[in-house]
Design a protein around this motif. Structure first.
Motif, PDB file in Angstrom:
ATOM      1  N   LEU A 135       0.822  -1.214   0.000  1.00 61.73           N
ATOM      2  CA  LEU A 135       0.000   0.000   0.000  1.00 61.73           C
ATOM      3  C   LEU A 135       0.855   1.263   0.000  1.00 61.73           C
ATOM      4  CD1 LEU A 135      -1.782   2.317   1.424  1.00 61.73           C
ATOM      5  CD2 LEU A 135      -3.026   0.713  -0.009  1.00 61.73           C
ATOM      6  N   LEU A 137       3.861   1.685  -1.261  1.00 61.53           N
ATOM      7  CA  LEU A 137       4.399   1.869  -2.613  1.00 61.53           C
ATOM      8  C   LEU A 137       3.307   2.370  -3.553  1.00 61.53           C
ATOM      9  CD1 LEU A 137       6.576  -1.354  -2.900  1.00 61.53           C
ATOM     10  CD2 LEU A 137       7.417   1.001  -2.836  1.00 61.53           C
ATOM     11  N   ASN A 138       2.127   1.779  -3.426  1.00 61.85           N
ATOM     12  CA  ASN A 138       1.008   2.142  -4.308  1.00 61.85           C
ATOM     13  C   ASN A 138       0.648   3.617  -4.164  1.00 61.85           C
ATOM     14  OD1 ASN A 138      -2.167   2.500  -4.296  1.00 61.85           O
ATOM     15  ND2 ASN A 138      -1.783   0.793  -5.704  1.00 61.85           N
ATOM     16  N   GLN A 139       0.497   4.097  -2.929  1.00 64.83           N
ATOM     17  CA  GLN A 139       0.029   5.475  -2.746  1.00 64.83           C
ATOM     18  C   GLN A 139       1.141   6.497  -2.976  1.00 64.83           C
ATOM     19  OE1 GLN A 139      -3.294   6.671  -1.811  1.00 64.83           O
ATOM     20  NE2 GLN A 139      -3.729   4.667  -2.675  1.00 64.83           N
ATOM     21  N   PHE A 142       2.411   6.444  -6.783  1.00 65.19           N
ATOM     22  CA  PHE A 142       1.506   7.072  -7.749  1.00 65.19           C
ATOM     23  C   PHE A 142       1.420   8.579  -7.538  1.00 65.19           C
ATOM     24  CE2 PHE A 142      -2.873   8.416  -8.905  1.00 65.19           C
ATOM     25  CZ  PHE A 142      -2.666   8.425 -10.270  1.00 65.19           C
ATOM     26  N   LEU A 145       4.482  10.356  -8.679  1.00 73.09           N
ATOM     27  CA  LEU A 145       4.526  10.358 -10.151  1.00 73.09           C
ATOM     28  C   LEU A 145       3.694  11.517 -10.715  1.00 73.09           C
ATOM     29  CD1 LEU A 145       5.437   8.384 -12.520  1.00 73.09           C
ATOM     30  CD2 LEU A 145       3.100   7.493 -12.413  1.00 73.09           C
ATOM     31  N   HIS A 175      -6.591   5.667 -13.981  1.00 75.68           N
ATOM     32  CA  HIS A 175      -6.683   4.214 -13.806  1.00 75.68           C
ATOM     33  C   HIS A 175      -7.555   3.900 -12.582  1.00 75.68           C
ATOM     34  CE1 HIS A 175      -2.789   3.134 -16.243  1.00 75.68           C
ATOM     35  NE2 HIS A 175      -3.653   3.834 -16.933  1.00 75.68           N
ATOM     36  N   ASP A 178      -9.724   5.626  -7.458  1.00 73.66           N
ATOM     37  CA  ASP A 178      -8.735   6.155  -6.511  1.00 73.66           C
ATOM     38  C   ASP A 178      -7.690   6.981  -7.252  1.00 73.66           C
ATOM     39  OD1 ASP A 178      -7.763   6.372  -3.810  1.00 73.66           O
ATOM     40  OD2 ASP A 178      -6.168   4.972  -4.317  1.00 73.66           O
ATOM     41  N   ALA A 179      -7.309   6.532  -8.440  1.00 74.27           N
ATOM     42  CA  ALA A 179      -6.341   7.286  -9.247  1.00 74.27           C
ATOM     43  C   ALA A 179      -6.896   8.657  -9.632  1.00 74.27           C
ATOM     44  CB  ALA A 179      -5.960   6.502 -10.503  1.00 74.27           C
ATOM     45  N   LYS A 182      -6.852  10.732  -6.312  1.00 74.62           N
ATOM     46  CA  LYS A 182      -5.519  11.027  -5.796  1.00 74.62           C
ATOM     47  C   LYS A 182      -4.680  11.801  -6.812  1.00 74.62           C
ATOM     48  CE  LYS A 182      -6.596   8.862  -2.026  1.00 74.62           C
ATOM     49  NZ  LYS A 182      -6.245   7.486  -1.697  1.00 74.62           N
ATOM     50  N   THR A 324      -2.268  10.025 -15.952  1.00 76.97           N
ATOM     51  CA  THR A 324      -1.595   8.732 -16.165  1.00 76.97           C
ATOM     52  C   THR A 324      -0.084   8.892 -16.264  1.00 76.97           C
ATOM     53  OG1 THR A 324      -1.665   8.814 -18.592  1.00 76.97           O
ATOM     54  CG2 THR A 324      -3.578   7.856 -17.481  1.00 76.97           C
ATOM     55  N   PRO A 329       4.732   6.068 -16.993  1.00 75.20           N
ATOM     56  CA  PRO A 329       3.589   5.774 -16.108  1.00 75.20           C
ATOM     57  C   PRO A 329       3.930   5.060 -14.812  1.00 75.20           C
ATOM     58  CG  PRO A 329       3.604   4.267 -17.973  1.00 75.20           C
ATOM     59  CD  PRO A 329       4.752   5.222 -18.183  1.00 75.20           C
ATOM     60  N   THR A 330       5.202   4.948 -14.466  1.00 75.77           N
ATOM     61  CA  THR A 330       5.526   4.418 -13.137  1.00 75.77           C
ATOM     62  C   THR A 330       6.821   5.024 -12.633  1.00 75.77           C
ATOM     63  OG1 THR A 330       5.940   2.445 -11.790  1.00 75.77           O
ATOM     64  CG2 THR A 330       6.763   2.401 -14.048  1.00 75.77           C
ATOM     65  N   ASN A 332       8.383   3.183 -10.339  1.00 74.52           N
ATOM     66  CA  ASN A 332       9.067   1.960  -9.909  1.00 74.52           C
ATOM     67  C   ASN A 332       9.694   2.073  -8.528  1.00 74.52           C
ATOM     68  OD1 ASN A 332       8.756  -0.192 -11.757  1.00 74.52           O
ATOM     69  ND2 ASN A 332      10.004   0.913 -13.252  1.00 74.52           N
ATOM     70  N   PRO A 333       8.931   2.538  -7.554  1.00 73.32           N
ATOM     71  CA  PRO A 333       9.500   2.638  -6.213  1.00 73.32           C
ATOM     72  C   PRO A 333       9.645   1.250  -5.595  1.00 73.32           C
ATOM     73  CG  PRO A 333       7.154   3.065  -6.112  1.00 73.32           C
ATOM     74  CD  PRO A 333       7.502   2.894  -7.580  1.00 73.32           C
TER      75      PRO A 333
ATOM     76  N   ARG B 172       1.387  -3.049  -6.152  1.00 77.23           N
ATOM     77  CA  ARG B 172       2.222  -1.989  -5.564  1.00 77.23           C
ATOM     78  C   ARG B 172       2.529  -0.867  -6.542  1.00 77.23           C
ATOM     79  NH1 ARG B 172       7.218  -5.416  -3.902  1.00 77.23           N
ATOM     80  NH2 ARG B 172       5.468  -6.635  -3.136  1.00 77.23           N
ATOM     81  N   HIS B 175      -1.928   2.427 -10.176  1.00 77.86           N
ATOM     82  CA  HIS B 175      -2.236   3.831  -9.911  1.00 77.86           C
ATOM     83  C   HIS B 175      -3.346   3.918  -8.867  1.00 77.86           C
ATOM     84  CE1 HIS B 175      -0.443   5.541 -13.928  1.00 77.86           C
ATOM     85  NE2 HIS B 175       0.415   4.848 -13.224  1.00 77.86           N
TER      86      HIS B 175
END
Lengths: 459, 459
Positions: A135, A137-139, A142, A145, A175, A178-179, A182, A324, A329-330, A332-333, B172, B175
């Motif tokens: 989670l 990494l996800n939040q 993104f 980014l 995406h 939530d994307a 956020k 996006t 688009p990433t 990569n954390p 992870r 987005h």
């Protein structure tokens, strides 16, 4: 597999967030518990290299990361799911009572960060810290980014344009929900002025803006009738979309309707064609008091070209590209174990995987340079190097000790950061590398750990 | 702007979903209502061109789109937000009682679709249909993007490999949380076998898989101790990550631990280095009963190279590339007004915006070809052309009339679709264009509407 006929959206409730994790995090947690192997550990969240054409990254998403850690609760439904997956009762009881007791340090949102610099470090018993990987990494990945993408656009508009308004139009291409939400938040932190997304306005108080769509114009017998009706409802707030049939003719109609109704219509929006050229033609048709807004394909590269081609606009609506980060688009954390307690002391740890080496130990980042940032030094958390330390205490012994800034304050931090970053590091193509040095202490620790590991492995 | 110290995650509640819309949708709705201009209208959701290197798109996300339409409710908090934004009470009362009364036709999930073909059409009073634009594009656009990415990987693994297991490891890097959850769902529809994401397992019953992370290995005094402890907890279910220090040495340690403990350990995972070459070396070290799983940078291009280089594996864990569709991170779908009622009849509608022309009217897509699909014909909804019609009735007069398939059924539809798509259309680079013809009837309607519009505009 279930059979069903009633469609389901798939909402993630606050309790469901406890399951937004990879199965292996839970598998490892259970293993750590059963093996009674729960050493105090430090995990570091960072990225190994900058995305394409990025000279810096703007950190964002810390507030959501901490809210998740603070509020994390496994409810009855989530525990039932894990029971079905075969997790034993003792482990489920532990999860039911889960509470974070550790420490978190992080860089404030709006801070520029570079490869190998921690955006966040978690120190806690390993079973706790492990769970958060997915989670966090996800939040943070993104939002950082998107804040970066927004900052690049803001920077172009400040340097080449007239610091025009930028509004996120990208919710439809984000995406998922939530994307969309956020991205609106992160883009605001990154320097845009607002969003079209009402949910982001409601939940995060990001300023919300809107105009009209082609469907409005098409649904009336004529463009003129469509404009008249809109102006009758919205008066001076009206922004008329003029490219449904012919952009310049649309601008003339907009002026005619404003005159006919005696209303100081706010402006027009262009959404197709050669936007720089059309914006000049439209500007010549409109009275000075009416604004020109431009959308369709807006990103930092478009903005640069638009100004080079002498385009004229009062605001822009970046969409897909903003939400996006389509050219990269990433981020990569990664979230890596960098230290674990052994015999009562924190011992630095690293892996040797090819191309994926991590500097060991909890860290500090020291930034040097006053008006302009000159260099960073990445060092061990116990080294005294000077400069400004970037990481601050956010959670101590499970309690939040950080005064979270408002979104406006985080946005101001980004704008001030942009001012201080060297200009060539801010280039939107082939930026110069900002110097990040590794302290002698950290290099020698890394060398020592590497040698020890290789000796142990007989390599 | 609020000041606050307690961090907030920003959950979207079911009621908040009503605000996941661009402000202009609500602005137009209010305008339609106040002008008493609410003609029955048809909106079509489609994309104008295929993303880079895509020869087809797999439709997905219909279930979420319909759940949203069915469950849409503006709650007290959402109405209060809109009141703050200045929307008048009469409009808020209308929203409070909002209920969809129209029709929706759509292609089932797992169907291959091509440019200009509707994935979904909404026919309803324009104020209702307008509201859905943002969310429908968001959910269907994203899930179709990911189902397509997954189908490409499945296709490579079926054609060049041995139909190996594919598991989504990308939560992870997705987005946000909704993207992680919906990507796991869409990837399953697109042909992968499961996900690492527990929430997707809990909410959508996607099969969940997991192994171990580097942190597990690093947290023990030696790799061997780490493997021993994991095997003691998980026995035959254990999959050991062997690349923390040296991949081939790690494989040897895994075999030694399995022998020592007398356990038929399930397999090992490789996550760095030259994976094709290492997989061969590791395969030679392992007994036949142990499986090899490969992760790190897995996408359809990696898989093609891996098989060309004689890599050996039983399963793959695509991550970032799968959940972000990183080489093509948007489908750029649009939701366009194609018909509106005038004098009691549905009249086809289109815009003339440069590069953004839309075929007018509600449509049918007719697909020809039995064992292999040969061509599609895009036609007006009232034309009889033959072939199989792709769109089915999903909602009629506000009621769901469609039996939603299970996820497994949608996945089967994708797999059967791949079998029938021409091989050159499925190429992962520079695919051949699948023929989509426009019926004479639709071409002549478009020509007529275009001429009428241009005449009206004096162009």
């Amino acid at each position: 597999m279930r059979t069903h006929s009633a469609p389901r959206f798939g909402h993630l409730s606050p309790a469901d967030l406890s399951l937004f994790t990879d199965q292996y995090e839970l598998t490892m947690m259970r293993g750590y518990r059963e093996a009674e192997h729960t050493p105090k550990s430090t995990f570091s969240l960072f990225f190994r290299s900058l995305p394409t054409n990025r000279g810096y990254v703007i950190a964002a998403g810390l507030e959501q990361a901490i809210a998740y850690v603070q509020d994390l609760t496994f409810g009855a439904d989530q525990l039932a799911h894990l029971r079905d997956e075969g997790f034993p009762e003792a482990f489920l009881e532990y999860l039911a009572a889960f509470e974070f007791t550790g420490d978190i340090r992080a860089v404030p949102e709006g801070t520029a960060v570079f490869p190998n610099e921690p955006l966040l470090e978690v120190t806690a018993p390993i079973d706790q810290a492990q769970l958060f990987e997915t989670l966090l990494l996800n939040q943070i990945g993104f939002q950082s980014l998107i804040a970066t993408k927004a900052a690049r656009m803001r920077d172009v508009v400040r340097r080449r344009g007239d610091d025009q308004q930028l509004v996120d139009f990208g919710g439809r291409r984000a995406h998922g929900t939530d994307a969309g939400l956020k991205a609106a938040r992160a883009a605001y932190v990154g320097g845009v002025d607002g969003t079209a997304n009402e949910a982001a306005g409601s939940i995060f108080e990001v300023p919300v803006y809107g105009t009209m769509a082609h469907s409005w114009v098409q649904s009336f017998p004529s463009e003129r009738a469509a404009f008249e009706t809109f102006v009758d409802v919205y008066g001076e707030e009206a922004v008329l979309l003029i490219d449904t049939y012919d952009t310049v003719a649309g601008a003339e109609t907009a002026v005619a309707v404003a005159d006919e109704r005696g209303v100081d219509v706010r402006g027009v929006r262009l959404d197709s064609g050669d936007l720089a050229a059309l914006s000049q033609e439209v500007r010549n048709v409109l009275p000075e008091r009416m604004d020109v807004f431009v959308s369709s394909g807006v990103d930092e590269f478009f903005l640069r070209s638009f100004f080079e081609d002498d385009g004229v606009a009062d605001g822009f609506g970046p969409g897909t590209s903003l939400t996006t980060s389509d050219d990269a688009p990433t981020l990569n954390p990664v979230y890596k174990l960098v230290a674990a307690e052994e015999n009562g002391e924190m011992q630095p740890s690293m892996k040797l995987s090819e191309g994926k080496v991590t500097y060991p130990g909890a860290k500090r980042v020291h930034r040097f340079g006053e008006e302009t940032f000159q260099r960073d030094v990445l060092a061990g958390a116990d080294e005294a190097i000077g400069g400004r330390g970037l990481l601050v205490d956010v959670v101590t012994n499970g309690d939040v000790v950080y005064e979270f800034p408002t979104l406006d304050e985080s946005r101001e931090r980004t704008l001030a950061t942009l001012e201080r970053l060297p200009r060539d590091v801010r280039a939107i193509e082939d930026p110069a590398a900002y110097p990040v040095e590794v302290s002698e202490g950290l290099e020698s620790t890394a060398e020592r750990v590497r040698s020890e590991l290789r000796a142990e492995m007989g390599l």
